[in-house]
Design an enzyme around this catalytic site. Structure first.
Site, PDB file in Angstrom:
ATOM      1  CE1 TYR A 134       0.493   3.971   3.818  1.00 14.74           C
ATOM      2  CE2 TYR A 134      -2.024   3.962   4.468  1.00 14.74           C
ATOM      3  CZ  TYR A 134      -0.545   3.968   4.916  1.00 14.74           C
ATOM      4  OH  TYR A 134       0.035   3.863   6.243  1.00 14.74           O
ATOM      5  CB  ALA A 144      -6.068  -7.320   0.690  1.00 11.84           C
TER       6      ALA A 144
END
EC number: 1.1.1.-
Length: 283
Positions: free
Chosen positions: A58, A240
Protein backbone atom coordinates in the site's frame (compact mmCIF):
# COMPACT_ATOMS: atom_id res chain seq x y z
CA UNK A 1 -10.06 -14.01 25.74
CA UNK A 2 -11.42 -10.52 26.23
CA UNK A 3 -9.84 -7.30 25.06
CA UNK A 4 -10.22 -3.61 25.78
CA UNK A 5 -9.57 -2.80 22.16
CA UNK A 6 -12.56 -1.03 20.66
CA UNK A 7 -14.64 -1.10 23.81
CA UNK A 8 -15.04 2.69 23.78
CA UNK A 9 -16.94 2.41 20.51
CA UNK A 10 -18.73 -0.78 21.51
CA UNK A 11 -16.76 -2.93 19.08
CA UNK A 12 -16.61 -6.53 20.33
CA UNK A 13 -13.56 -8.72 19.88
CA UNK A 14 -13.22 -12.35 18.86
CA UNK A 15 -10.65 -14.83 20.09
CA UNK A 16 -8.00 -16.22 17.78
CA UNK A 17 -6.58 -19.73 17.88
CA UNK A 18 -3.32 -18.47 19.40
CA UNK A 19 -4.90 -16.91 22.49
CA UNK A 20 -4.93 -13.32 21.22
CA UNK A 21 -8.07 -11.45 20.19
CA UNK A 22 -9.03 -8.99 17.45
CA UNK A 23 -11.82 -6.40 17.11
CA UNK A 24 -14.55 -7.50 14.70
CA UNK A 25 -14.48 -4.23 12.73
CA UNK A 26 -11.50 -2.27 11.50
CA UNK A 27 -10.30 0.38 9.07
CA UNK A 28 -8.46 -0.56 5.89
CA UNK A 29 -6.15 1.86 4.06
CA UNK A 30 -5.57 0.08 0.76
CA UNK A 31 -5.21 2.44 -2.22
CA UNK A 32 -5.03 5.49 0.05
CA UNK A 33 -2.18 7.97 -0.32
CA UNK A 34 0.09 8.61 2.63
CA UNK A 35 -1.74 11.81 3.53
CA UNK A 36 -5.15 10.16 3.13
CA UNK A 37 -4.07 7.17 5.22
CA UNK A 38 -2.70 9.32 8.02
CA UNK A 39 -5.87 11.42 8.19
CA UNK A 40 -8.12 8.36 7.96
CA UNK A 41 -6.33 6.45 10.71
CA UNK A 42 -6.34 9.51 12.96
CA UNK A 43 -10.08 9.99 12.38
CA UNK A 44 -10.79 6.29 12.91
CA UNK A 45 -8.87 6.08 16.18
CA UNK A 46 -10.62 9.21 17.44
CA UNK A 47 -13.99 7.70 16.48
CA UNK A 48 -13.23 4.52 18.44
CA UNK A 49 -11.69 2.09 15.95
CA UNK A 50 -8.87 0.01 17.35
CA UNK A 51 -8.10 -2.25 14.35
CA UNK A 52 -6.04 -0.74 11.53
CA UNK A 53 -5.15 -2.80 8.44
CA UNK A 54 -2.32 -1.83 6.08
CA UNK A 55 0.23 -3.64 3.87
CA UNK A 56 3.71 -3.16 2.50
CA UNK A 57 2.39 -2.76 -1.05
CA UNK A 58 0.00 0.00 0.00
CA UNK A 59 2.98 2.30 0.46
CA UNK A 60 1.43 3.96 3.50
CA UNK A 61 2.79 2.03 6.49
CA UNK A 62 4.79 5.06 7.65
CA UNK A 63 1.66 7.22 7.56
CA UNK A 64 -0.29 4.63 9.53
CA UNK A 65 2.48 4.49 12.11
CA UNK A 66 2.56 8.26 12.47
CA UNK A 67 -1.17 8.36 13.15
CA UNK A 68 -0.98 5.48 15.62
CA UNK A 69 1.94 7.00 17.49
CA UNK A 70 0.37 10.48 17.55
CA UNK A 71 -3.00 9.25 18.80
CA UNK A 72 -2.12 9.20 22.49
CA UNK A 73 -3.83 5.82 22.76
CA UNK A 74 -1.76 3.15 24.52
CA UNK A 75 -0.09 0.88 21.97
CA UNK A 76 -1.55 -2.25 23.53
CA UNK A 77 -5.06 -0.96 22.83
CA UNK A 78 -4.50 -0.65 19.06
CA UNK A 79 -4.44 -3.70 16.79
CA UNK A 80 -2.16 -3.13 13.80
CA UNK A 81 -2.07 -5.48 10.81
CA UNK A 82 0.33 -5.38 7.89
CA UNK A 83 1.16 -7.80 5.09
CA UNK A 84 4.03 -9.42 3.23
CA UNK A 85 4.37 -8.41 -0.42
CA UNK A 86 4.69 -11.11 -3.07
CA UNK A 87 8.11 -9.72 -4.06
CA UNK A 88 9.38 -10.39 -0.53
CA UNK A 89 8.23 -13.99 -0.28
CA UNK A 90 10.74 -16.55 0.95
CA UNK A 91 11.93 -17.85 4.31
CA UNK A 92 14.59 -15.25 5.02
CA UNK A 93 13.22 -12.42 2.92
CA UNK A 94 9.85 -12.60 4.65
CA UNK A 95 11.53 -12.07 8.01
CA UNK A 96 13.52 -9.14 6.64
CA UNK A 97 10.33 -7.68 5.17
CA UNK A 98 8.50 -7.98 8.48
CA UNK A 99 11.24 -6.05 10.24
CA UNK A 100 11.27 -3.44 7.47
CA UNK A 101 7.53 -2.99 7.95
CA UNK A 102 8.09 -2.45 11.67
CA UNK A 103 10.69 0.20 10.90
CA UNK A 104 8.35 2.01 8.52
CA UNK A 105 5.51 1.79 11.03
CA UNK A 106 7.72 2.99 13.87
CA UNK A 107 6.44 0.18 16.08
CA UNK A 108 8.09 -2.51 18.18
CA UNK A 109 5.71 -5.22 16.96
CA UNK A 110 2.63 -5.75 14.81
CA UNK A 111 -0.39 -7.52 16.17
CA UNK A 112 -0.94 -9.45 12.94
CA UNK A 113 1.34 -10.17 9.98
CA UNK A 114 -0.19 -11.76 6.90
CA UNK A 115 1.03 -13.30 3.64
CA UNK A 116 -0.78 -10.96 1.25
CA UNK A 117 -1.22 -13.39 -1.66
CA UNK A 118 -0.32 -17.05 -2.15
CA UNK A 119 1.04 -16.30 -5.65
CA UNK A 120 1.21 -20.02 -6.21
CA UNK A 121 3.24 -19.86 -9.42
CA UNK A 122 6.11 -18.38 -7.43
CA UNK A 123 6.20 -21.43 -5.18
CA UNK A 124 7.32 -19.41 -2.17
CA UNK A 125 4.27 -19.08 0.03
CA UNK A 126 5.15 -22.25 1.97
CA UNK A 127 8.69 -20.99 2.66
CA UNK A 128 7.19 -17.62 3.55
CA UNK A 129 4.95 -19.26 6.12
CA UNK A 130 8.04 -20.65 7.81
CA UNK A 131 9.46 -17.14 7.85
CA UNK A 132 6.31 -15.78 9.48
CA UNK A 133 6.47 -18.50 12.12
CA UNK A 134 10.01 -17.33 12.93
CA UNK A 135 8.84 -13.69 12.99
CA UNK A 136 6.20 -14.65 15.52
CA UNK A 137 8.74 -16.56 17.59
CA UNK A 138 11.02 -13.51 17.55
CA UNK A 139 8.25 -11.18 18.72
CA UNK A 140 8.02 -9.22 15.48
CA UNK A 141 4.37 -10.26 15.13
CA UNK A 142 2.04 -11.45 17.86
CA UNK A 143 -0.21 -13.34 15.46
CA UNK A 144 0.35 -14.53 11.91
CA UNK A 145 -2.02 -15.45 9.13
CA UNK A 146 -2.74 -15.32 5.44
CA UNK A 147 -4.76 -13.45 2.84
CA UNK A 148 -6.51 -14.78 -0.22
CA UNK A 149 -5.70 -18.43 0.53
CA UNK A 150 -8.00 -21.15 -0.74
CA UNK A 151 -8.49 -24.58 0.83
CA UNK A 152 -5.51 -26.08 -1.00
CA UNK A 153 -3.18 -23.26 0.00
CA UNK A 154 -4.26 -23.66 3.62
CA UNK A 155 -3.80 -27.41 3.69
CA UNK A 156 -0.36 -27.09 2.10
CA UNK A 157 1.03 -24.80 4.77
CA UNK A 158 -0.71 -26.48 7.70
CA UNK A 159 0.24 -30.01 6.68
CA UNK A 160 3.88 -29.06 6.17
CA UNK A 161 4.36 -26.73 9.14
CA UNK A 162 1.93 -28.17 11.70
CA UNK A 163 1.06 -24.55 12.50
CA UNK A 164 -2.30 -23.02 11.69
CA UNK A 165 -2.86 -19.39 10.63
CA UNK A 166 -4.88 -17.28 13.04
CA UNK A 167 -6.71 -15.48 10.21
CA UNK A 168 -7.49 -15.86 6.52
CA UNK A 169 -8.40 -12.47 5.05
CA UNK A 170 -10.45 -12.85 1.87
CA UNK A 171 -12.69 -10.84 -0.44
CA UNK A 172 -16.18 -11.35 0.95
CA UNK A 173 -19.52 -9.64 0.31
CA UNK A 174 -23.03 -10.86 -0.59
CA UNK A 175 -22.09 -11.40 -4.25
CA UNK A 176 -19.15 -13.56 -3.08
CA UNK A 177 -20.15 -14.92 0.30
CA UNK A 178 -17.41 -17.57 0.39
CA UNK A 179 -19.56 -20.07 2.29
CA UNK A 180 -17.36 -23.07 1.45
CA UNK A 181 -14.10 -21.32 2.30
CA UNK A 182 -15.57 -19.93 5.52
CA UNK A 183 -16.44 -23.50 6.47
CA UNK A 184 -12.88 -24.63 5.70
CA UNK A 185 -11.48 -21.78 7.79
CA UNK A 186 -13.76 -22.65 10.69
CA UNK A 187 -12.75 -26.30 10.49
CA UNK A 188 -9.16 -25.29 11.12
CA UNK A 189 -10.11 -22.80 13.83
CA UNK A 190 -9.12 -19.92 11.54
CA UNK A 191 -11.04 -16.65 11.82
CA UNK A 192 -12.35 -15.36 8.49
CA UNK A 193 -11.59 -11.69 7.90
CA UNK A 194 -13.56 -9.98 5.12
CA UNK A 195 -12.20 -7.27 2.85
CA UNK A 196 -14.20 -5.47 0.17
CA UNK A 197 -17.40 -5.81 2.25
CA UNK A 198 -19.28 -3.27 0.11
CA UNK A 199 -18.39 -4.94 -3.18
CA UNK A 200 -16.39 -1.83 -4.18
CA UNK A 201 -19.62 0.13 -3.85
CA UNK A 202 -21.55 -1.98 -6.36
CA UNK A 203 -23.91 -3.28 -3.68
CA UNK A 204 -24.88 0.05 -2.18
CA UNK A 205 -27.81 0.55 -4.56
CA UNK A 206 -28.83 -3.11 -4.86
CA UNK A 207 -32.57 -3.40 -4.24
CA UNK A 208 -32.19 -6.22 -1.72
CA UNK A 209 -29.67 -4.23 0.29
CA UNK A 210 -31.55 -0.93 0.19
CA UNK A 211 -34.75 -2.71 1.21
CA UNK A 212 -33.14 -4.11 4.34
CA UNK A 213 -31.55 -0.74 5.06
CA UNK A 214 -34.91 1.02 4.93
CA UNK A 215 -36.43 -1.53 7.29
CA UNK A 216 -33.80 -0.72 9.93
CA UNK A 217 -33.34 2.99 9.19
CA UNK A 218 -29.73 2.25 8.37
CA UNK A 219 -27.49 2.93 5.39
CA UNK A 220 -26.78 0.19 2.83
CA UNK A 221 -23.14 0.21 3.95
CA UNK A 222 -24.16 -0.40 7.55
CA UNK A 223 -26.37 -3.30 6.48
CA UNK A 224 -23.54 -4.89 4.47
CA UNK A 225 -21.11 -4.58 7.37
CA UNK A 226 -23.69 -5.95 9.80
CA UNK A 227 -24.41 -8.91 7.51
CA UNK A 228 -20.75 -9.89 7.44
CA UNK A 229 -20.30 -9.46 11.19
CA UNK A 230 -23.37 -11.60 11.84
CA UNK A 231 -21.82 -14.33 9.70
CA UNK A 232 -19.03 -14.38 12.26
CA UNK A 233 -16.40 -12.51 10.25
CA UNK A 234 -13.96 -9.82 11.23
CA UNK A 235 -14.59 -7.02 8.73
CA UNK A 236 -12.19 -4.46 7.23
CA UNK A 237 -13.90 -1.40 5.77
CA UNK A 238 -11.83 1.05 3.76
CA UNK A 239 -12.66 4.74 3.66
CA UNK A 240 -10.95 8.11 3.46
CA UNK A 241 -14.14 9.98 4.41
CA UNK A 242 -14.33 10.82 8.15
CA UNK A 243 -18.14 10.84 8.12
CA UNK A 244 -18.29 7.37 6.55
CA UNK A 245 -15.61 6.11 8.90
CA UNK A 246 -17.80 7.14 11.83
CA UNK A 247 -21.00 5.91 10.19
CA UNK A 248 -19.49 2.49 9.61
CA UNK A 249 -19.17 2.05 13.37
CA UNK A 250 -22.94 2.26 13.83
CA UNK A 251 -23.56 -1.43 13.23
CA UNK A 252 -23.78 -2.79 16.76
CA UNK A 253 -27.18 -1.38 17.72
CA UNK A 254 -29.29 -3.56 15.40
CA UNK A 255 -29.51 -7.13 14.12
CA UNK A 256 -30.63 -8.54 10.81
CA UNK A 257 -33.41 -11.11 10.97
CA UNK A 258 -32.92 -14.66 9.75
CA UNK A 259 -34.98 -13.82 6.67
CA UNK A 260 -32.88 -10.74 5.94
CA UNK A 261 -29.67 -12.74 6.31
CA UNK A 262 -31.08 -15.38 3.96
CA UNK A 263 -32.01 -12.70 1.42
CA UNK A 264 -28.49 -11.28 1.42
CA UNK A 265 -26.93 -14.76 1.40
CA UNK A 266 -29.05 -15.51 -1.66
CA UNK A 267 -27.28 -12.82 -3.68
CA UNK A 268 -24.15 -14.95 -4.00
CA UNK A 269 -23.07 -15.43 -7.61
CA UNK A 270 -19.32 -15.84 -7.23
CA UNK A 271 -18.56 -12.32 -8.44
CA UNK A 272 -15.08 -11.03 -7.63
CA UNK A 273 -14.10 -7.39 -7.81
CA UNK A 274 -10.52 -8.07 -6.75
CA UNK A 275 -7.93 -10.39 -8.35
CA UNK A 276 -8.49 -14.12 -8.34
CA UNK A 277 -6.08 -15.78 -5.87
CA UNK A 278 -5.87 -18.79 -8.17
CA UNK A 279 -4.04 -16.75 -10.81
CA UNK A 280 -2.76 -13.54 -9.20
CA UNK A 281 1.03 -13.39 -8.80
CA UNK A 282 1.83 -9.88 -7.66
CA UNK A 283 2.78 -7.41 -6.47
Amino acid sequence: MTSTRGEAAGIPSVSLNDGHSIPVLGLGVGELSESEAERSVAAALEAGYRLIDTAAVYGNEAAVGRAVNASGIPREEIYVTTKLAVADQGFGTSQDAARASLERLGLDYVDLYLIHWPAGDHGKYIDSWGGLMKAKQDGVARSIGVCNFNAEHLSNIIDLSFFTPAINQIELHPLLNQAELREVNAGYGIVTEAYGPLGVGRLLDHAAVTGVAQAHDKTPAQVLLRWSIQLGNVVIARSANPDRITSNLEVFDFELTDDEMATLNGLDEGTRFRPDPETYTGP
